[in-house]
Design a protein around this motif. Sequence first.
Motif, PDB file in Angstrom:
ATOM      1  N   LEU A   1      -8.576  -3.854 -10.901  1.00 33.76           N
ATOM      2  CA  LEU A   1      -7.960  -2.541 -11.036  1.00 33.76           C
ATOM      3  C   LEU A   1      -7.227  -2.238  -9.733  1.00 33.76           C
ATOM      4  N   ALA A   2      -5.911  -2.031  -9.822  1.00 31.30           N
ATOM      5  CA  ALA A   2      -5.118  -1.986  -8.598  1.00 31.30           C
ATOM      6  C   ALA A   2      -3.945  -1.016  -8.717  1.00 31.30           C
ATOM      7  N   GLY A   3      -3.212  -0.913  -7.635  1.00 31.77           N
ATOM      8  CA  GLY A   3      -2.030  -0.064  -7.602  1.00 31.77           C
ATOM      9  C   GLY A   3      -2.391   1.367  -7.310  1.00 31.77           C
TER      10      GLY A   3
ATOM     11  N   GLY B   1     -10.082   1.605  -7.018  1.00 32.08           N
ATOM     12  CA  GLY B   1      -9.673   0.251  -7.372  1.00 32.08           C
ATOM     13  C   GLY B   1     -10.761  -0.746  -7.046  1.00 32.08           C
TER      14      GLY B   1
ATOM     15  N   VAL C   1      -2.196  -2.987 -12.908  1.00 29.79           N
ATOM     16  CA  VAL C   1      -1.541  -2.186 -11.866  1.00 29.79           C
ATOM     17  C   VAL C   1      -1.078  -0.864 -12.460  1.00 29.79           C
TER      18      VAL C   1
ATOM     19  N   GLU D   1       4.445  -5.226  -7.034  1.00 28.05           N
ATOM     20  CA  GLU D   1       4.282  -4.013  -7.850  1.00 28.05           C
ATOM     21  C   GLU D   1       3.169  -3.071  -7.380  1.00 28.05           C
ATOM     22  N   ALA D   2       1.972  -3.626  -7.112  1.00 29.55           N
ATOM     23  CA  ALA D   2       0.850  -2.749  -6.762  1.00 29.55           C
ATOM     24  C   ALA D   2       1.176  -1.968  -5.494  1.00 29.55           C
ATOM     25  N   CYS D   3       1.779  -2.641  -4.532  1.00 29.32           N
ATOM     26  CA  CYS D   3       2.124  -1.941  -3.288  1.00 29.32           C
ATOM     27  C   CYS D   3       3.301  -0.989  -3.507  1.00 29.32           C
TER      28      CYS D   3
ATOM     29  N   SER E   1       3.714   0.753  -6.103  1.00 28.91           N
ATOM     30  CA  SER E   1       3.175   1.959  -6.734  1.00 28.91           C
ATOM     31  C   SER E   1       2.568   2.906  -5.707  1.00 28.91           C
ATOM     32  N   MET E   2       2.377   2.396  -4.482  1.00 27.20           N
ATOM     33  CA  MET E   2       1.801   3.218  -3.427  1.00 27.20           C
ATOM     34  C   MET E   2       2.763   3.387  -2.240  1.00 27.20           C
TER      35      MET E   2
ATOM     36  N   CYS F   1      -4.500  -5.539  -3.488  1.00 27.87           N
ATOM     37  CA  CYS F   1      -3.773  -4.657  -4.406  1.00 27.87           C
ATOM     38  C   CYS F   1      -4.518  -3.374  -4.746  1.00 27.87           C
ATOM     39  N   ALA F   2      -5.827  -3.310  -4.444  1.00 27.57           N
ATOM     40  CA  ALA F   2      -6.564  -2.072  -4.707  1.00 27.57           C
ATOM     41  C   ALA F   2      -6.541  -1.171  -3.480  1.00 27.57           C
ATOM     42  N   ASN F   3      -5.956  -1.658  -2.390  1.00 28.63           N
ATOM     43  CA  ASN F   3      -5.892  -0.893  -1.149  1.00 28.63           C
ATOM     44  C   ASN F   3      -4.461  -0.894  -0.616  1.00 28.63           C
ATOM     45  N   SER F   4      -3.524  -0.649  -1.497  1.00 26.80           N
ATOM     46  CA  SER F   4      -2.103  -0.720  -1.152  1.00 26.80           C
ATOM     47  C   SER F   4      -1.671   0.540  -0.396  1.00 26.80           C
TER      48      SER F   4
ATOM     49  N   ARG G   1      -3.897   0.060   3.153  1.00 26.00           N
ATOM     50  CA  ARG G   1      -3.610   1.500   3.188  1.00 26.00           C
ATOM     51  C   ARG G   1      -2.746   1.845   4.405  1.00 26.00           C
TER      52      ARG G   1
END
Lengths: 550, 146
Positions: free
Chosen positions: A342-344, A349, A417, B81-83, B85-86, B114-117, B129
Amino acid sequence: MSFTIFVPADSAALALGADDVASAIRDEAARRNITVTLVRNGSRGMLWLEPMIEVQTAKGRLAYGPVEAADVTTLFDADFISGGAHPLCLGLTEELAYLKNQQRLTFARVGITDPLSLEDYLAHDGYKGLRSALTMKPAAIVQQVTESGLRGRGGAAFPTGIKWQTVLKAEASQKYIVCNADEGDSGTFADRMLMEGDPFTLIEGMTIAALAVGATQGYLYVRSEYPHAIRVLNKAILLARAAGYLGEDILNSGKTFELEVRKAAGAYVCGEETAMLESIEGRRGIVRAKPPLPAIEGLFGQPTVINNVISLASVPVILDKGAAYYKDYGMGRSRGTLPFQLAGNIKQGGLIEKAFGVTLRELLYDYGGGSYTGRAIKAVQVGGPLGAYLPESQWDTPMDYEAYTALWAVLGHGGIVAHDDTADMAKLARYAMEFCAIESCGKCTPCRIGAVRGVEVMDKIIAGQTAQLTLLEDLCDTMLHGSMCAMGGMTPYPVLSALKHFPQDFRQPLPNPLPKGEGTIALSPSGGKLDKGESLCESHINQNAGEQHA
Amino acid sequence: MSQHPQQIASIIAIHQDRPGALLPMLHAIQDATGFIPPESIAQIASALNLSSAEVHGVISFYHYFRISAPAPHQIQICCAEACQSMGADRLMQHATAVNSTDFSVHPVYCLGLCANSPAMMIDEQLHARVTTEKFAKLISGLRSAS
């Protein structure tokens, strides 16, 4: 009295200051004359809480997070080493809902053990799968894997047992096991977490694969962007060899298996399995035409098993607990569990290993807690840069390979994402084309030229020339049906799904931008994602075959 | 200009008999000297019985390899993409606007954080982050160090 404190050395924890926290704990403990044992474990996967440290108490492991180096003094003041109360205390780790509601088979040890302690690995059921495999004939090992229903976790979802069977039957003086650890998809980090957090599982899985097909040499192809994973794997291989789990005469069985890490060099397309083979052989990562399949003529022209990290790391539990145990999880033809990532733009996440059948909405809200920014979630890309964007109307579909195929989407490697309502879907569609243009190997025209034309067309659409949308659809049709592998063949997934579900972002609503037959034809029966390389071209071949049958 | 001909010769000797020797050899050379000196290409090619064009083709295919001396520090900012989005686009714009001889900024497509973008890597140090404030703090550390 000695206290045991766990401070993760997973890349995500390191990126948020875990090393500083570890040294602050050492310093503070020394200052207070307290003896502590620091274990640098993997991550439990609750990544928004990293660095999440744990202390061993009589009741179990107690978690504190997210901890910064500056919090360490107050943690000691609160006697956290004995489980003292502190604002950062999260409670017993195993009781945290995010973790408690998971079904961890492949990730059973990740975050719990010291990744580089073979003793710890053995104490947590490690190498039981290999010991069981050593008592079996090769065909029986393959049979177990086939019966478990395990399918390639890289994204193509090809049945692992069938692939192994092909290699087992092939006659050759040398066979190879290649692990595809070129995890290049944005939104994915399961391979990385496993390699950093429990490398022996992967080594064990590859060793079992070698016994099953009669291979004596293995390669782990790992991305250059994962320096920590490479270091951990290299150390783990040395430890396993020293203890007789790798090399000649494994556990006095007379069997040999050598293993070597090969560092990739930043080309996304090398996640496609034949491009990866070219790269290991020392050439440009150009996709090979298939047939011949790598199972028949793979690395250095020899029969080769190519599997993703998670596929191989799922093998030990299958051999230890049996095919039926693994197969009990999941739904339909998607058996076992998938480590979802789970990301983005998401509040909580992390890694969630669940049986197939969970819904995107459960993952986004029950686990993820909604968007990070607090705004509405607009679109969710599942399955990496070559996966479709899903609008809210599709978030209740059970996550299963076939159900996603019916949505004209892919599960891929389980990467998710989230984008909030500020996302511009035309811009993201343009990015999908741009990424393909940057990363195309250049061998086939639809991908090499199609992606460049795609960027040009998207620029015109963004500038208001909506008549170009017809051209975009035609271009996507050519890429979808004419590309050699998933790089060009699946780039239309994000583009066309964005166009179909978010037409307002492209200035002009379109009734049906998907190719003819959408909803009735299995475009990609197995789903796909380029970088995990379990036969994306196989997926593409199946895709074409599916259309012929339709 | 090759200041490391002997070092390169010994690296070639270590790797040349391995199956698929070229990538491990190029990695070892770049790790040792910071880049792959163009004048070493003929030497590599000869050791592996390849043409210089083939070796050059491999070097230029992979984003990771370079044939000129890099800035003292390499900053890789994730633009996937993940980064995105942040707010990675804003971070990238901010970073490329800073002129410095201490470091160079490159896009990278996924660091697996990707969960800490948004995420970035300075040399081999990962950071998650990353806000523009955090970026400023990190690069001021680089400047004082170099």
